[in-house]
Design a protein around this motif. Structure first.
Motif, mmCIF file in Angstrom:
data_model
loop_
_atom_site.group_PDB
_atom_site.id
_atom_site.type_symbol
_atom_site.label_atom_id
_atom_site.label_comp_id
_atom_site.label_asym_id
_atom_site.label_seq_id
_atom_site.Cartn_x
_atom_site.Cartn_y
_atom_site.Cartn_z
ATOM 1 N N GLN A 63 -6.587 93.794 82.850
ATOM 2 C CA GLN A 63 -5.254 94.056 83.382
ATOM 3 C C GLN A 63 -4.189 93.924 82.291
ATOM 4 O O GLN A 63 -3.238 94.708 82.240
ATOM 5 N N ALA A 64 -4.375 92.938 81.401
ATOM 6 C CA ALA A 64 -3.428 92.757 80.298
ATOM 7 C C ALA A 64 -3.450 93.955 79.364
ATOM 8 O O ALA A 64 -2.405 94.419 78.900
ATOM 9 N N LEU A 65 -4.650 94.470 79.084
ATOM 10 C CA LEU A 65 -4.767 95.639 78.208
ATOM 11 C C LEU A 65 -4.157 96.879 78.853
ATOM 12 O O LEU A 65 -3.486 97.668 78.193
ATOM 13 N N LYS A 66 -4.392 97.033 80.146
ATOM 14 C CA LYS A 66 -3.869 98.209 80.847
ATOM 15 C C LYS A 66 -2.345 98.208 80.863
ATOM 16 O O LYS A 66 -1.700 99.253 80.663
ATOM 17 N N SER A 67 -1.758 97.053 81.086
ATOM 18 C CA SER A 67 -0.298 96.949 81.163
ATOM 19 C C SER A 67 0.338 96.652 79.808
ATOM 20 O O SER A 67 1.557 96.475 79.728
ATOM 21 N N LYS A 68 -0.499 96.588 78.766
ATOM 22 C CA LYS A 68 -0.029 96.289 77.407
ATOM 23 C C LYS A 68 0.704 94.944 77.338
ATOM 24 O O LYS A 68 1.668 94.769 76.598
ATOM 25 N N ASP A 69 0.174 94.020 78.124
ATOM 26 C CA ASP A 69 0.720 92.664 78.157
ATOM 27 C C ASP A 69 -0.049 91.824 77.127
ATOM 28 O O ASP A 69 -0.951 91.060 77.469
ATOM 29 N N TYR A 70 0.321 91.983 75.874
ATOM 30 C CA TYR A 70 -0.437 91.342 74.811
ATOM 31 C C TYR A 70 -0.147 89.849 74.681
ATOM 32 O O TYR A 70 -0.895 89.126 74.017
ATOM 33 N N LYS A 71 0.915 89.393 75.314
ATOM 34 C CA LYS A 71 1.177 87.955 75.345
ATOM 35 C C LYS A 71 0.123 87.260 76.195
ATOM 36 O O LYS A 71 -0.410 86.207 75.814
ATOM 37 N N THR A 72 -0.185 87.849 77.346
ATOM 38 C CA THR A 72 -1.249 87.301 78.198
ATOM 39 C C THR A 72 -2.591 87.402 77.496
ATOM 40 O O THR A 72 -3.402 86.476 77.539
ATOM 41 N N PHE A 73 -2.836 88.540 76.850
ATOM 42 C CA PHE A 73 -4.080 88.711 76.102
ATOM 43 C C PHE A 73 -4.227 87.608 75.055
ATOM 44 O O PHE A 73 -5.290 86.989 74.932
ATOM 45 N N ALA A 74 -3.170 87.338 74.309
ATOM 46 C CA ALA A 74 -3.214 86.319 73.258
ATOM 47 C C ALA A 74 -3.509 84.932 73.824
ATOM 48 O O ALA A 74 -4.175 84.118 73.181
ATOM 49 N N SER A 75 -3.043 84.676 75.043
ATOM 50 C CA SER A 75 -3.270 83.364 75.654
ATOM 51 C C SER A 75 -4.739 83.120 75.981
ATOM 52 O O SER A 75 -5.157 81.979 76.194
ATOM 53 N N LEU A 76 -5.529 84.195 76.013
ATOM 54 C CA LEU A 76 -6.953 84.083 76.335
ATOM 55 C C LEU A 76 -7.844 84.031 75.090
ATOM 56 O O LEU A 76 -9.058 83.915 75.194
ATOM 57 N N ILE A 77 -7.230 84.136 73.904
ATOM 58 C CA ILE A 77 -7.991 84.043 72.654
ATOM 59 C C ILE A 77 -8.386 82.595 72.397
ATOM 60 O O ILE A 77 -7.597 81.678 72.620
ATOM 61 N N HIS A 78 -9.590 82.394 71.910
ATOM 62 C CA HIS A 78 -10.081 81.035 71.648
ATOM 63 C C HIS A 78 -9.132 80.321 70.680
ATOM 64 O O HIS A 78 -8.866 80.828 69.581
ATOM 65 N N PRO A 79 -8.607 79.150 71.053
ATOM 66 C CA PRO A 79 -7.623 78.451 70.226
ATOM 67 C C PRO A 79 -8.122 78.053 68.844
ATOM 68 O O PRO A 79 -7.325 77.980 67.892
ATOM 69 N N GLU A 80 -9.417 77.784 68.710
ATOM 70 C CA GLU A 80 -9.955 77.327 67.430
ATOM 71 C C GLU A 80 -10.741 78.397 66.685
ATOM 72 O O GLU A 80 -10.652 78.488 65.456
#
Length: 214
Positions: A63-80
């Protein structure tokens, strides 16, 4: 004579104990069985919970990719561990583009051009900004209406798929769009997300696109 009888009696009693070792009483056996069954139930429930969490993370990413919501996408990236991108099914850690979570957030809004890999057929390097790579390659089709699977491959062509070897034991999802009859079903595409749990939450460590290659 009396002194001789006592040792004989003690020896007889010892042998009897060896031949008939004490057995757990029924209520102890029942408790052990119940504890084992409870552990099995807990393990099964944990696996079920993990599958639900992975499915939710998968859908949130799409859904983040479809709506180009890259802030949400970034929040799902592994922190370490950050995130890696593979253009095709063959994962090459030495050449695939990798970002830490911080670098992704830093460069995503910019016009910085990165090399993401080599294009199939020509071998030419594929260069694009993060946003262009996402719209033109990662989400080149609407994968929100794709066929979902967990830890199973649906799409496969003539290229080597080594995801399980590069990410052993990791949960991955596949979002598969079947090819059209017009093109002999060779125009299929799929996107795979590799996850790793961190502090009780599922995070994305890799995005692997795949399609028919020459």
């Amino acid at each position: 004579m009396k002194n001789l009888i006592i040792p004989i009696f003690a020896l007889t009693l010892l042998n009897a104990c060896k031949k008939n070792p004490e057995k757990p009483v029924p209520n102890v056996i029942d408790s052990m069985a119940q504890a084992k069954e409870k552990n099995i139930e807990n393990t099964a429930q944990q696996k079920k919970t993990d599958e639900v969490a992975v499915k939710k993370a998968n859908d949130d990413i799409l859904q983040a990719l479809k709506s180009k919501d890259y802030k949400t996408f970034a929040s799902l990236i592994h922190p370490e561990k950050g995130i890696s991108f593979s253009m095709y099914g063959f994962v090459n850690p030495k050449e695939d583009r990798h970002f830490s979570k911080e670098d992704f957030e830093k460069f995503q809004p910019t016009k910085t051009v990165f090399t993401w890999g080599a294009q199939d057929g020509s071998g030419d390097p594929y260069k694009a900004t993060i946003n262009d790579y996402f719209t033109k390659w990662v989400f080149s089709k609407d994968f929100t209406v794709s066929q979902y699977s967990l830890n199973k491959f649906q799409g496969g062509g003539n290229s080597l798929n080594n995801l399980k070897e590069i990410y052993p034991g990791k949960d991955f999802t596949e979002n598969y769009i079947k090819g059209t009859e017009k093109n002999g079903e060779m125009d299929w595409k799929t996107i795979r997300f590799v996850f790793e749990e961190f502090q009780g939450k599922q995070y994305l460590v890799a995005v692997v696109n795949d399609q028919w290659t020459i």
